[in-house]
Design a protein around this motif. Structure first.
Motif, mmCIF file in Angstrom:
data_model
loop_
_atom_site.group_PDB
_atom_site.id
_atom_site.type_symbol
_atom_site.label_atom_id
_atom_site.label_comp_id
_atom_site.label_asym_id
_atom_site.label_seq_id
_atom_site.Cartn_x
_atom_site.Cartn_y
_atom_site.Cartn_z
ATOM 1 N N PHE A 114 13.823 -5.599 -10.642
ATOM 2 C CA PHE A 114 13.465 -4.276 -10.136
ATOM 3 C C PHE A 114 12.086 -4.305 -9.490
ATOM 4 O O PHE A 114 11.856 -3.674 -8.446
ATOM 5 C CB PHE A 114 13.490 -3.250 -11.272
ATOM 6 C CG PHE A 114 12.941 -1.915 -10.859
ATOM 7 C CD1 PHE A 114 13.723 -1.013 -10.167
ATOM 8 C CD2 PHE A 114 11.625 -1.567 -11.152
ATOM 9 C CE1 PHE A 114 13.208 0.213 -9.757
ATOM 10 C CE2 PHE A 114 11.105 -0.346 -10.756
ATOM 11 C CZ PHE A 114 11.899 0.552 -10.062
ATOM 12 N N ALA A 115 11.142 -5.012 -10.101
ATOM 13 C CA ALA A 115 9.787 -5.095 -9.553
ATOM 14 C C ALA A 115 9.811 -5.664 -8.139
ATOM 15 O O ALA A 115 9.074 -5.203 -7.252
ATOM 16 C CB ALA A 115 8.898 -5.934 -10.458
ATOM 17 N N ALA A 116 10.661 -6.655 -7.909
ATOM 18 C CA ALA A 116 10.770 -7.249 -6.577
ATOM 19 C C ALA A 116 11.322 -6.238 -5.568
ATOM 20 O O ALA A 116 10.865 -6.183 -4.417
ATOM 21 C CB ALA A 116 11.657 -8.487 -6.628
ATOM 22 N N LEU A 117 12.287 -5.435 -5.990
ATOM 23 C CA LEU A 117 12.835 -4.412 -5.099
ATOM 24 C C LEU A 117 11.809 -3.319 -4.818
ATOM 25 O O LEU A 117 11.713 -2.815 -3.694
ATOM 26 C CB LEU A 117 14.096 -3.804 -5.718
ATOM 27 C CG LEU A 117 15.288 -4.742 -5.894
ATOM 28 C CD1 LEU A 117 16.452 -4.005 -6.540
ATOM 29 C CD2 LEU A 117 15.713 -5.346 -4.557
ATOM 30 N N ALA A 118 11.048 -2.946 -5.841
ATOM 31 C CA ALA A 118 9.993 -1.948 -5.652
ATOM 32 C C ALA A 118 8.939 -2.467 -4.681
ATOM 33 O O ALA A 118 8.439 -1.720 -3.822
ATOM 34 C CB ALA A 118 9.359 -1.602 -6.993
ATOM 35 N N ALA A 119 8.610 -3.748 -4.804
ATOM 36 C CA ALA A 119 7.631 -4.349 -3.895
ATOM 37 C C ALA A 119 8.133 -4.310 -2.455
ATOM 38 O O ALA A 119 7.354 -4.084 -1.521
ATOM 39 C CB ALA A 119 7.339 -5.786 -4.314
ATOM 40 N N ARG A 120 9.421 -4.524 -2.271
ATOM 41 C CA ARG A 120 9.993 -4.470 -0.930
ATOM 42 C C ARG A 120 9.882 -3.071 -0.338
ATOM 43 O O ARG A 120 9.544 -2.895 0.834
ATOM 44 C CB ARG A 120 11.467 -4.874 -0.970
ATOM 45 C CG ARG A 120 12.178 -4.737 0.365
ATOM 46 C CD ARG A 120 13.693 -4.772 0.253
ATOM 47 N NE ARG A 120 14.308 -4.508 1.553
ATOM 48 C CZ ARG A 120 14.545 -3.286 2.043
ATOM 49 N NH1 ARG A 120 14.198 -2.212 1.343
ATOM 50 N NH2 ARG A 120 15.107 -3.140 3.232
ATOM 51 N N ALA A 121 10.165 -2.057 -1.139
ATOM 52 C CA ALA A 121 10.243 -0.692 -0.634
ATOM 53 C C ALA A 121 8.878 -0.058 -0.374
ATOM 54 O O ALA A 121 8.718 0.740 0.558
ATOM 55 C CB ALA A 121 11.031 0.180 -1.617
ATOM 56 N N LEU A 122 7.891 -0.397 -1.195
ATOM 57 C CA LEU A 122 6.596 0.266 -1.112
ATOM 58 C C LEU A 122 5.739 -0.266 0.034
ATOM 59 O O LEU A 122 5.725 -1.454 0.332
ATOM 60 C CB LEU A 122 5.835 0.090 -2.421
ATOM 61 C CG LEU A 122 6.271 0.989 -3.581
ATOM 62 C CD1 LEU A 122 5.759 0.440 -4.902
ATOM 63 C CD2 LEU A 122 5.792 2.425 -3.375
ATOM 64 N N LYS A 123 4.977 0.652 0.614
ATOM 65 C CA LYS A 123 3.974 0.263 1.590
ATOM 66 C C LYS A 123 2.817 -0.442 0.893
ATOM 67 O O LYS A 123 2.601 -0.259 -0.307
ATOM 68 C CB LYS A 123 3.414 1.511 2.283
ATOM 69 C CG LYS A 123 4.389 2.291 3.120
ATOM 70 C CD LYS A 123 3.697 3.522 3.690
ATOM 71 C CE LYS A 123 4.644 4.328 4.578
ATOM 72 N NZ LYS A 123 3.989 5.551 5.105
#
Length: 218
Positions: free
Chosen positions: A142-151
């Motif tokens: 999930f952390a990796a996906l959050a990193a992708r989505a966030l500016k």
């Protein structure tokens, strides 16, 4: 759903709900379904996404309080989305959209990379039985996906009333690439942009301490 929720879904979903192509499951998101925030909201503005918005109490309140920002509620339970639309309509909220889909697929396929200013995960299912903890949302994946989505400079905000889940969240996010703590000490101060919800009241009534975490995308 209740009759009132059925009416809300029928009458308000054309206004609030983002229809997405499905992969296999009814709450999946097909590859190539990326949305254009400027087209969806009709403007360019900060984008705030809440994962697991439940009945929408937090995000409807936030959207009403911050008309200069755009909000996206992500939830898999139709009744909760119907209640969110009903309350948003009653509050005259126009900067909120909803999607009925699995959070990881939304972060992978629906929101563009580096498009989200804030990502909220408030009181996710704790799966508190030991044999079920593997189902928890906040993991390294999930952390990796959050990193992708966030500016760059964007914020991930987390809150839970289960101590062992809070410790897991901190362990995961402290080790995650691309994130840095946005607080000092063991826990972050309570996020003042989060309205008190039924989940938080229930946790407090049961004697559980509410723990917040906040991480900046670097």
């Amino acid at each position: 759903m209740s009759p009132a929720q059925e009416r809300a879904w029928s009458e308000l979903s054309p206004r609030y709900l983002i229809e997405v192509p499905r992969a296999v499951a009814s709450t999946s998101v097909a590859h190539g379904s990326e949305l254009d925030p400027a087209e969806v909201w009709g403007r360019t503005a900060p984008l705030i996404v809440e994962i697991g918005s439940g009945q929408g109490h937090a995000i409807v309140h936030a959207a009403a309080a911050r008309p200069e920002a755009d909000f996206l509620a992500v939830e898999v339970f139709k009744a909760g989305l119907a209640r969110t639309m009903k309350d948003a309509d009653a509050a005259g909220v126009g900067n909120l959209r909803l999607v009925e889909a699995n959070a990881p697929e939304v972060l992978t396929h629906l929101v563009p990379a580096a498009s989200v200013d804030e990502l909220w995960v408030f009181f996710p299912d704790p799966w508190h039985k030991k044999r079920h903890t593997k189902r928890r949302l906040v993991t390294a994946e999930f952390a990796a996906l959050a990193a992708r989505a966030l500016k760059a400079g964007g914020m991930l905000r987390l809150a839970t009333d289960w101590e062992d889940y809070a410790l897991q969240m901190a362990e995961v996010m402290d080790a995650a690439d691309g994130f840095a703590r946005a607080f000092e000490g063991e826990w972050a101060p309570r996020f003042d942009g989060r309205v008190m919800t039924a989940f938080e009241r229930k946790g407090r009534a049961a004697g559980r301490e509410i723990r917040d975490l906040a991480y900046t995308r670097i």
